[in-house]
Motif scaffolding. Sequence first.
Motif, PDB file in Angstrom:
ATOM      1  N   ASN A 176      47.318  31.885  33.195  1.00 60.80           N
ATOM      2  CA  ASN A 176      47.087  31.026  34.278  1.00 60.80           C
ATOM      3  C   ASN A 176      46.696  31.445  35.035  1.00 60.80           C
ATOM      4  OD1 ASN A 176      47.749  28.583  35.192  1.00 60.80           O
ATOM      5  ND2 ASN A 176      50.028  29.500  36.696  1.00 60.80           N
ATOM      6  N   LEU A 177      47.038  32.957  35.969  1.00 64.00           N
ATOM      7  CA  LEU A 177      47.003  34.122  37.162  1.00 64.00           C
ATOM      8  C   LEU A 177      45.651  34.923  36.654  1.00 64.00           C
ATOM      9  CD1 LEU A 177      50.315  34.882  37.199  1.00 64.00           C
ATOM     10  CD2 LEU A 177      49.169  33.702  38.961  1.00 64.00           C
ATOM     11  N   HIS A 178      45.487  34.633  35.338  1.00 64.03           N
ATOM     12  CA  HIS A 178      43.151  35.241  34.787  1.00 64.03           C
ATOM     13  C   HIS A 178      42.253  35.613  36.482  1.00 64.03           C
ATOM     14  CE1 HIS A 178      41.249  37.902  32.689  1.00 64.03           C
ATOM     15  NE2 HIS A 178      40.316  36.810  32.858  1.00 64.03           N
ATOM     16  N   ARG A 179      42.668  36.528  37.202  1.00 59.84           N
ATOM     17  CA  ARG A 179      41.242  36.191  37.482  1.00 59.84           C
ATOM     18  C   ARG A 179      41.381  35.625  39.254  1.00 59.84           C
ATOM     19  NH1 ARG A 179      37.958  40.211  37.508  1.00 59.84           N
ATOM     20  NH2 ARG A 179      37.509  40.916  35.679  1.00 59.84           N
ATOM     21  N   ALA A 180      42.878  35.022  39.548  1.00 55.90           N
ATOM     22  CA  ALA A 180      43.671  34.087  40.317  1.00 55.90           C
ATOM     23  C   ALA A 180      43.057  34.195  41.672  1.00 55.90           C
ATOM     24  CB  ALA A 180      44.570  33.750  40.087  1.00 55.90           C
ATOM     25  N   LEU A 181      43.736  36.136  42.315  1.00 56.69           N
ATOM     26  CA  LEU A 181      43.618  36.424  43.134  1.00 56.69           C
ATOM     27  C   LEU A 181      42.790  37.247  43.680  1.00 56.69           C
ATOM     28  CD1 LEU A 181      47.357  37.673  43.223  1.00 56.69           C
ATOM     29  CD2 LEU A 181      46.493  35.902  44.128  1.00 56.69           C
ATOM     30  N   THR A 182      42.107  37.558  44.715  1.00 52.72           N
ATOM     31  CA  THR A 182      41.356  38.723  45.521  1.00 52.72           C
ATOM     32  C   THR A 182      41.485  39.100  47.182  1.00 52.72           C
ATOM     33  OG1 THR A 182      38.929  38.456  46.132  1.00 52.72           O
ATOM     34  CG2 THR A 182      39.995  36.267  46.844  1.00 52.72           C
ATOM     35  N   VAL A 183      41.072  39.930  46.894  1.00 55.25           N
ATOM     36  CA  VAL A 183      41.036  40.747  48.441  1.00 55.25           C
ATOM     37  C   VAL A 183      39.691  40.938  49.299  1.00 55.25           C
ATOM     38  CG1 VAL A 183      41.247  43.280  49.519  1.00 55.25           C
ATOM     39  CG2 VAL A 183      42.240  42.650  47.540  1.00 55.25           C
ATOM     40  N   PRO A 184      39.708  39.543  50.314  1.00 56.78           N
ATOM     41  CA  PRO A 184      38.571  38.969  50.721  1.00 56.78           C
ATOM     42  C   PRO A 184      37.906  41.006  51.036  1.00 56.78           C
ATOM     43  CG  PRO A 184      40.146  38.144  51.777  1.00 56.78           C
ATOM     44  CD  PRO A 184      40.555  39.192  50.924  1.00 56.78           C
ATOM     45  N   PRO A 185      36.720  40.692  51.389  1.00 58.41           N
ATOM     46  CA  PRO A 185      36.172  42.085  51.586  1.00 58.41           C
ATOM     47  C   PRO A 185      36.019  42.675  53.451  1.00 58.41           C
ATOM     48  CG  PRO A 185      34.264  40.222  50.577  1.00 58.41           C
ATOM     49  CD  PRO A 185      35.620  40.097  50.859  1.00 58.41           C
ATOM     50  N   ARG A 186      36.493  42.082  53.765  1.00 59.73           N
ATOM     51  CA  ARG A 186      36.548  42.318  55.367  1.00 59.73           C
ATOM     52  C   ARG A 186      38.199  43.329  55.198  1.00 59.73           C
ATOM     53  NH1 ARG A 186      39.125  37.455  55.651  1.00 59.73           N
ATOM     54  NH2 ARG A 186      40.586  36.973  56.051  1.00 59.73           N
ATOM     55  N   PHE A 187      38.621  43.706  54.583  1.00 59.15           N
ATOM     56  CA  PHE A 187      39.897  44.716  54.098  1.00 59.15           C
ATOM     57  C   PHE A 187      39.766  46.109  53.605  1.00 59.15           C
ATOM     58  CE2 PHE A 187      42.081  40.402  54.545  1.00 59.15           C
ATOM     59  CZ  PHE A 187      42.992  39.952  55.761  1.00 59.15           C
ATOM     60  N   HIS A 188      38.864  45.694  52.461  1.00 61.41           N
ATOM     61  CA  HIS A 188      38.700  46.547  51.664  1.00 61.41           C
ATOM     62  C   HIS A 188      38.705  47.637  52.985  1.00 61.41           C
ATOM     63  CE1 HIS A 188      36.268  44.128  47.878  1.00 61.41           C
ATOM     64  NE2 HIS A 188      37.877  43.795  48.731  1.00 61.41           N
ATOM     65  N   THR A 189      38.038  48.095  53.749  1.00 64.46           N
ATOM     66  CA  THR A 189      37.491  49.976  54.347  1.00 64.46           C
ATOM     67  C   THR A 189      38.983  50.113  54.781  1.00 64.46           C
ATOM     68  OG1 THR A 189      35.434  49.371  54.640  1.00 64.46           O
ATOM     69  CG2 THR A 189      36.335  50.907  55.570  1.00 64.46           C
ATOM     70  N   ALA A 190      39.610  49.148  55.269  1.00 60.04           N
ATOM     71  CA  ALA A 190      40.906  49.566  55.710  1.00 60.04           C
ATOM     72  C   ALA A 190      41.802  49.697  54.852  1.00 60.04           C
ATOM     73  CB  ALA A 190      41.249  48.225  56.671  1.00 60.04           C
ATOM     74  N   LEU A 191      41.738  48.877  53.547  1.00 64.12           N
ATOM     75  CA  LEU A 191      42.722  49.736  52.220  1.00 64.12           C
ATOM     76  C   LEU A 191      41.688  50.918  51.634  1.00 64.12           C
ATOM     77  CD1 LEU A 191      42.976  46.295  50.869  1.00 64.12           C
ATOM     78  CD2 LEU A 191      44.412  47.344  52.273  1.00 64.12           C
ATOM     79  N   GLY A 192      41.378  51.410  51.757  1.00 66.65           N
ATOM     80  CA  GLY A 192      40.513  53.255  51.181  1.00 66.65           C
ATOM     81  C   GLY A 192      42.169  53.926  51.428  1.00 66.65           C
ATOM     82  N   GLY A 193      42.196  54.776  50.446  1.00 67.10           N
ATOM     83  CA  GLY A 193      43.047  56.593  50.679  1.00 67.10           C
ATOM     84  C   GLY A 193      44.481  55.666  51.253  1.00 67.10           C
ATOM     85  N   ARG A 194      45.353  54.188  51.309  1.00 69.75           N
ATOM     86  CA  ARG A 194      46.565  53.984  52.036  1.00 69.75           C
ATOM     87  C   ARG A 194      47.302  54.352  50.436  1.00 69.75           C
ATOM     88  NH1 ARG A 194      47.010  53.722  57.518  1.00 69.75           N
ATOM     89  NH2 ARG A 194      44.331  53.595  58.414  1.00 69.75           N
ATOM     90  N   ARG A 195      48.718  54.436  51.109  1.00 71.11           N
ATOM     91  CA  ARG A 195      49.854  54.148  50.281  1.00 71.11           C
ATOM     92  C   ARG A 195      49.904  52.792  49.954  1.00 71.11           C
ATOM     93  NH1 ARG A 195      54.387  57.865  52.455  1.00 71.11           N
ATOM     94  NH2 ARG A 195      53.363  57.574  54.395  1.00 71.11           N
ATOM     95  N   LEU A 196      49.527  52.002  48.940  1.00 70.84           N
ATOM     96  CA  LEU A 196      50.113  50.869  48.620  1.00 70.84           C
ATOM     97  C   LEU A 196      50.882  50.501  47.849  1.00 70.84           C
ATOM     98  CD1 LEU A 196      47.395  50.257  50.325  1.00 70.84           C
ATOM     99  CD2 LEU A 196      46.580  48.577  48.648  1.00 70.84           C
TER     100      LEU A 196
END
Length: 244
Positions: A170-190
């Motif tokens: 049911n959840l297979h590939r149901a979520l995504t991260v919009p491209p505008r957030f990719h750079t800001a997330l890089g190298g962070r502790r999530l």
Amino acid sequence: MSGALLDLLLPASCAGCGEPGSQLCPACRALLAGLRARPTGAHASPPGLPPLHSCAVYRDPLRRLLIAHKERGALRLAGPLGAVLAEAVRAALAEAAAPGSHPGPVLLVPVPSARHAVRARGQDATRRLAQSAARRLSRTGLPCRLAPVLRQHRGVADQAGLGAEQRRANLHRALTVPPRFHTALGGRRLVLVDDLVTTGASLAEAARALRAAGAPPLAAATVAATARQEPPHGPPRATPGRSA
């Protein structure tokens, strides 16, 4: 207006045990404050599930408190329940393998609720808990921010009543991260956060979406886990002689 004054004007019973007097009685508040996180021993964990910590088994009175917050709009429970989630996050980070330096604060990434559920409830309960946990952690010395970057990529069915394999499908590939957030997330502790883990399917799908954005989470944390994924320290117990 303070919670105490509201309790006087609008007499209530404890959402956890039914004790009259306030939305969260002293005994249930003490129970929440005493919870400590442990690694959650999931059975048949889905592929890609990050290291996971939870604070208790999903049983009364904690079960009732989470339901009251999520389904009945008991918003003042977000503070004490967020403190429990903060405990799980802190424990998860303490055990996460995190080589190298990570600039900036820890980012808490809530698993988003389905759109129809948010509309029906009038709130995203998990996001509210994550915000409360982030504030708690920041006040106690761990810089932390909310990062609600996950989006529903497609509609999903209600998970209630679905088995583990059905939930994963049911959840297979149901979520995504919009491209505008990719750079800001890089190298962070999530750290992925949710109120409850049942089969781990939602957390695994959320982790997949973050990895696809180039931002793998270090760990995951939840307030509670179903008995199938029971942490080794056992369930919270209600005060003897009281409704649970």
